[in-house]
Design an enzyme around this catalytic site. Structure first.
Site, PDB file in Angstrom:
ATOM      1  N   VAL A  74       0.833  -1.198   0.000  1.00  8.38           N
ATOM      2  CA  VAL A  74       0.000   0.000   0.000  1.00  8.38           C
ATOM      3  C   VAL A  74       0.876   1.261   0.000  1.00  8.38           C
ATOM      4  CG1 VAL A  74      -1.822   1.235   1.243  1.00  8.38           C
ATOM      5  CG2 VAL A  74      -1.807  -1.261   1.220  1.00  8.38           C
ATOM      6  N   GLU A  75       1.986   1.205   0.715  1.00  8.23           N
ATOM      7  CA  GLU A  75       2.870   2.364   0.836  1.00  8.23           C
ATOM      8  C   GLU A  75       3.629   2.659  -0.458  1.00  8.23           C
ATOM      9  OE1 GLU A  75       3.705   4.728   2.801  1.00  8.23           O
ATOM     10  OE2 GLU A  75       2.566   4.274   4.600  1.00  8.23           O
ATOM     11  N   SER A  76       4.241   1.624  -1.047  1.00  5.23           N
ATOM     12  CA  SER A  76       5.202   1.863  -2.130  1.00  5.23           C
ATOM     13  C   SER A  76       5.116   0.853  -3.259  1.00  5.23           C
ATOM     14  CB  SER A  76       6.626   1.825  -1.555  1.00  5.23           C
ATOM     15  OG  SER A  76       6.910   0.517  -1.055  1.00  5.23           O
ATOM     16  N   TYR A 110      -6.415   4.502   2.667  1.00  5.49           N
ATOM     17  CA  TYR A 110      -5.212   3.722   2.999  1.00  5.49           C
ATOM     18  C   TYR A 110      -5.554   2.442   3.758  1.00  5.49           C
ATOM     19  CZ  TYR A 110      -0.489   3.036   5.023  1.00  5.49           C
ATOM     20  OH  TYR A 110       0.726   2.538   5.415  1.00  5.49           O
TER      21      TYR A 110
END
Length: 451
Positions: free
Chosen positions: A97-99, A202
């Site tokens: 999800v972040e990168s 998110y």
């Protein structure tokens, strides 16, 4: 046509059942996705926001293939660290999800697969200096990220959804949202908090990926649960190019997993470790043993000797002594001959000084461009498509002459330009100026050397 959230959830469940593997009872313990599916700890929640993200993810087989490829060097290590800490195994999905499991740096200054900000990195002793940015280091960044998540979990009364939300937008914003809802006599669970839109998306993204893996682990191409990489402690300052020469591989082969190294060599005070493919790691360990320890340092075992005592005397570890002498047990015999480590002063230097510069310039990649056509699906947005193809929304607008406030429609054809770096050349060590030859993750090899 309007469909209720309950009907949408039912339709989505039927879709996932149709694409699920026919032999779902068979458990593949060697597949990391299966391992995550079978060891989940977070509650299996249902919510329209989760269903919306789940619907999008379930249609992106191209994205799934890319994620498995990028996650392969990192995911087994992260899962192992979560198990050690007894933390929910699903947190291993946060870098997705972040990168998207990319060692990248954001415009806001967050970096690495965990997208750590400098202040958080500093708080957890992750070095950032002219030699090294530890946020690109798998071990250091994972330690910091998991420590931070665990601290947030305790801060928010052991509520993982609030902890994950705070990881994204910051502890202060979540606390302020809770204060506002309490003041207005509103619920203070994640789903009711007035948080930034990015954070509202998110947490559902993580829960949607988690649910997708639980329902259909084979959606993502298999990733071995045993790590294909190995962290090697070099134990002294080193030059990337010298290590590459010892291993007889291009420097790019080392740097593609070790983007934390900014200069051509490690910082004087460390860290001194490298993440390498398993076979290369084993080879480096053997090479270091050969270059560090001399056979002229032979030692005869005396009464009262033990591996523990000899390891302390020679400032090394029992495992290294056993490896050096090919011992399979901890038992020593009086009169037995051992090879002991040479003194640190007699160890050969792994650092090479360059006449031109102490830094090796990062190379600009030679880019190949490929145009593809993509048909917009009903659940698509420009953000979804940009994420899928690893491009920006602005690029999508420019390539397709889309107005800033224009919308895309199902069935619409979009032009997308895919770029990738061409293959890197082998090491070149000749006289001359430093040149830019290798891909973005590597270093240029042309330099004048002091022998």
């Amino acid at each position: 046509m309007y469909r209720s959230p309950e009907l949408k959830g039912l339709l989505l469940s039927l879709l996932l059942a149709l694409v699920a593997p026919t032999v779902s009872a068979v458990s593949d313990k060697s597949n990391i996705w299966q391992l995550i599916a079978e060891n989940r700890q977070l509650a299996n929640l249902s919510h329209p926001r989760i269903d919306d993200k789940l619907h999008w993810y379930s249609q992106q087989s191209f994205y799934a293939s890319n994620i498995s490829l990028r996650a392969k060097p990192y995911l087994p290590y992260i899962v192992a660290e979560l198990k050690k800490r007894n933390m929910p195994i699903e947190l291993a999905l946060l870098p997705m999800v972040e990168s998207d499991f990319r060692m990248t740096k954001s415009q806001k200054g967050a970096a690495g697969i965990w997208q750590l900000m400098p202040l958080i990195a500093q708080h957890y002793n992750v070095p950032i200096n002219g030699y090294y940015d530890g946020r690109f280091d798998l071990a250091l960044s994972t330690h910091a990220a998991l420590s931070y998540l665990n601290e947030l979990y305790v801060t928010f009364d052991k509520n993982w959804l609030l902890a994950i939300a705070a990881y994204n937008c910051g502890e202060g914003k979540v606390k302020e949202a809770i204060r506002i809802n309490k003041h207005n006599a509103k619920p203070v669970d994640f789903w009711h908090l007035p948080l930034p839109q990015e954070t509202k998306d998110y947490v559902p993204k993580l829960l949607a990926v988690n649910k997708l893996i639980a329902n259909n682990p084979s959606f993502f191409p298999p990733v071995e649960s045993t790590s294909p990489t190995r962290i090697i402690d070099v134990e002294q300052p080193f030059s990337i190019i010298v290590i590459a020469e010892l291993l007889q591989v291009p420097s790019a082969e080392i740097l593609k997993l070790n983007r934390a190294y900014i200069a051509d060599k490690s910082a004087p005070n460390g860290p001194f470790h490298l993440l390498l493919p398993k076979k290369l790691g084993i080879t480096l360990e053997q090479v270091l043993l050969f270059t560090r320890y001399g056979k002229d340092k032979g030692y005869t075992v005396k009464k009262g000797d033990s591996l523990y005592r000899l390891a302390n005397l020679t400032n090394t570890s029992i495992s290294k002594l056993k490896a050096l002498n090919r011992l399979t047990t901890d038992v020593l015999y009086i009169g037995q001959r051992l090879i002991l480590p040479a003194s640190s002063k007699s160890m050969p230097s792994l650092v090479r000084e360059y006449a031109i510069s102490r830094y090796i310039k990062r190379a600009k990649p030679e880019i190949e461009r490929l145009e593809v056509s993509y048909q917009v699906k009903p659940s698509d947005s420009l953000w979804h498509i940009a994420t899928l193809f690893d491009v920006t929304i602005k690029q999508l607008r420019d390539w397709n002459a889309l107005p800033r406030k224009g919308i895309i429609k199902p069935g619409q054809e979009l032009k997308i330009v895919i770029t990738q770096a061409k293959a890197a050349p082998q090491n070149i060590l000749t006289s001359g100026d430093i040149t830019e030859q290798l891909p973005y993750f590597s270093i240029s090899q042309t330099a004048t050397l002091n022998n």
